[in-house]
Every structure is written in structure tokens, then in C-alpha cells.
Design a protein around this motif. Sequence first.
Motif, mmCIF file in Angstrom:
data_model
loop_
_atom_site.group_PDB
_atom_site.id
_atom_site.type_symbol
_atom_site.label_atom_id
_atom_site.label_comp_id
_atom_site.label_asym_id
_atom_site.label_seq_id
_atom_site.Cartn_x
_atom_site.Cartn_y
_atom_site.Cartn_z
ATOM 1 N N ASP A 160 7.272 4.316 -4.939
ATOM 2 C CA ASP A 160 8.093 3.955 -3.794
ATOM 3 C C ASP A 160 8.511 5.255 -3.108
ATOM 4 O O ASP A 160 8.365 6.342 -3.674
ATOM 5 N N LYS A 161 9.039 5.098 -1.891
ATOM 6 C CA LYS A 161 9.312 6.291 -1.088
ATOM 7 C C LYS A 161 10.250 7.279 -1.805
ATOM 8 O O LYS A 161 10.000 8.487 -1.814
ATOM 9 N N ASN A 162 11.295 6.752 -2.438
ATOM 10 C CA ASN A 162 12.251 7.655 -3.092
ATOM 11 C C ASN A 162 11.626 8.452 -4.220
ATOM 12 O O ASN A 162 11.875 9.655 -4.356
ATOM 13 N N SER A 163 10.785 7.778 -5.025
ATOM 14 C CA SER A 163 10.182 8.524 -6.138
ATOM 15 C C SER A 163 9.177 9.549 -5.620
ATOM 16 O O SER A 163 9.027 10.629 -6.201
ATOM 17 N N ASP A 184 5.383 9.075 7.953
ATOM 18 C CA ASP A 184 4.835 8.205 6.915
ATOM 19 C C ASP A 184 3.406 7.821 7.290
ATOM 20 O O ASP A 184 3.169 7.274 8.374
ATOM 21 N N PRO A 188 2.722 4.163 -1.408
ATOM 22 C CA PRO A 188 3.026 2.837 -1.959
ATOM 23 C C PRO A 188 2.014 1.775 -1.552
ATOM 24 O O PRO A 188 1.652 0.917 -2.345
ATOM 25 N N ASP A 189 1.513 1.833 -0.297
ATOM 26 C CA ASP A 189 0.603 0.795 0.188
ATOM 27 C C ASP A 189 -0.656 1.437 0.794
ATOM 28 O O ASP A 189 -0.738 1.682 2.002
ATOM 29 N N LYS A 199 5.819 7.029 -11.357
ATOM 30 C CA LYS A 199 6.892 7.487 -10.465
ATOM 31 C C LYS A 199 7.275 8.933 -10.744
ATOM 32 O O LYS A 199 7.526 9.702 -9.838
#
Length: 224
Positions: free
Chosen positions: A2-5, A96, A120-121, A164
Amino acid sequence: MDKNSILKAYGFYAPFYDLIFGSWVNHGRKKAVEKIDQTPGSRILEAGVGTGYSIPLYNRDVRVMGIDISPEMLKVARKRFPQDKYPQVEGFLEMDAQELDFPDNSFDAVMAMYVASVVPDPMKMMQEMSRVCVPGGTVLVLNHFASSKGFLCNIERFFSPFSKRLGFKPDFSLPHFLEMTTIEVEGILPVNLGGYWKLIQFRNGEANGDANARDETPIDPQPA
Ligand SMILES: C[S@@+](CC[C@H](N)C(=O)[O-])C[C@H]1O[C@@H](n2cnc3c(N)ncnc32)[C@H](O)[C@@H]1O
């Protein structure tokens, strides 16, 4: 992932990223840059440019736009590759790859090196890469993909729960990636240490995202 990790992992890696992921995987970057048409003035997008390790590989008369989600990685890139010394650098922007802030058909070639197993995607990234690439342009993805059997497969599976923290998915599947990507594959070239990484060359459709209108000439074709 995910973006934060991702931000956390690459914020941590940035100061020494080039030491751990620099020269020993540069063969793949070189092969990727060799595949694109570097006609003077060509505009190239590097999604997830990181510290800009590939920048010296481009001719000085093309224009390379590097985008990345990590401000720390971009800080290293801007410092190492200033535009006055590297005229091929059009800019390094925080962005992004899954939501590119460029109009359709903005680039002659679009690359993502060692990025597909991080975002993520990946499908969204591919759609965006296709959208901003001119019809008939080259889209390149360089990445490691999961082994189907053997020792490496066990290692990848073992490290999978730590994605992550690692900042990438060790068990990223090539068949799954190709299945979900709508752009047609022109060729797959194994690169780096015994071909563990793959360089996948796509030809962008005549209309963005159109998988039906493509140059069918294969380059180094390999079964997936
Ligand atoms: C393994 S590094 C590869 C960097 C560079 N391409 C190279 O060849 O060394 C992955 C890069 O992808 C970036 N990244 C991850 N997710 C992203 C996203 N959604 N958009 C843009 N960059 C992203 C990370 O910040 C990191 O710089």
C-alpha cells in the motif's frame, strides 16, 4: 503493498538504494533502454524512476521525464542528475504511476523498471502507461517474477508475508501479470543473473488501451 508501506520502505532505502540495487541489476536497465527508439527529441517516461540510476544510459538528446511516489528517492535523483549536466533529464516529478498527471499520448516510450512488483495495482499502472504513450509506441516493463518451482520458489514464498517491509512482492506472478495486461506483448527477454528478471516489451495499441491494433513482429519471443 500500500502507499504508506511503499513510502516508508523507499524513504528508508533512498540514501543507500544504489548500493543495494545499483550496478548488479544494471544489465537489465541497459537492455531496456536499448529497446527504445532514441530519435533526438523523443520523449520518454520512466515510471518509478527511483534514484535515476538509468539516466546516464539515455542519449543526451532525448527527453526523459522521471516520476516517483517517493520524495526521498527523487531527492537523490535530482541531486545526482541535475539538468545542467544531464540534458536528457526533462524533470523528476512526484507522482503516482497509477494516476499519471499527463495528457494522453504524451510520450514516445514509457518504461517501468523494477516497479511492477512494488505498486499496489500493477494493472492500473499499465493502463496509465498505455494511455500516456503514443499509439504504436513502446511500453517496457522490467521486473523479477516468481519462480514456479525449486529453491527460489521456496525463498520467494517464505519472504512473501514480508512484502510491505521489503518494499516489493517477492512472489509476483508473470502469467498473472500478462493475463491482466491488455497491451499486446512483443517479446520477453530474460535479463540479469541467469535471466531471473524479465524485460517485457509491449507495443501500444493504435487507440490507447486497444489490444487489437498492434505490430505483431516478435522480438526475442519466449513462452510465458
Ligand atoms: C525497486 S525501485 C526501482 C527504481 C528504479 N526504477 C530503478 O531502476 O532502480 C521501485 C520504485 O518504485 C517507486 N514506486 C512505488 N510505487 C509507486 C507508484 N505508485 N508510483 C510511482 N512510483 C512508485 C518507489 O518509490 C521506488 O522508487
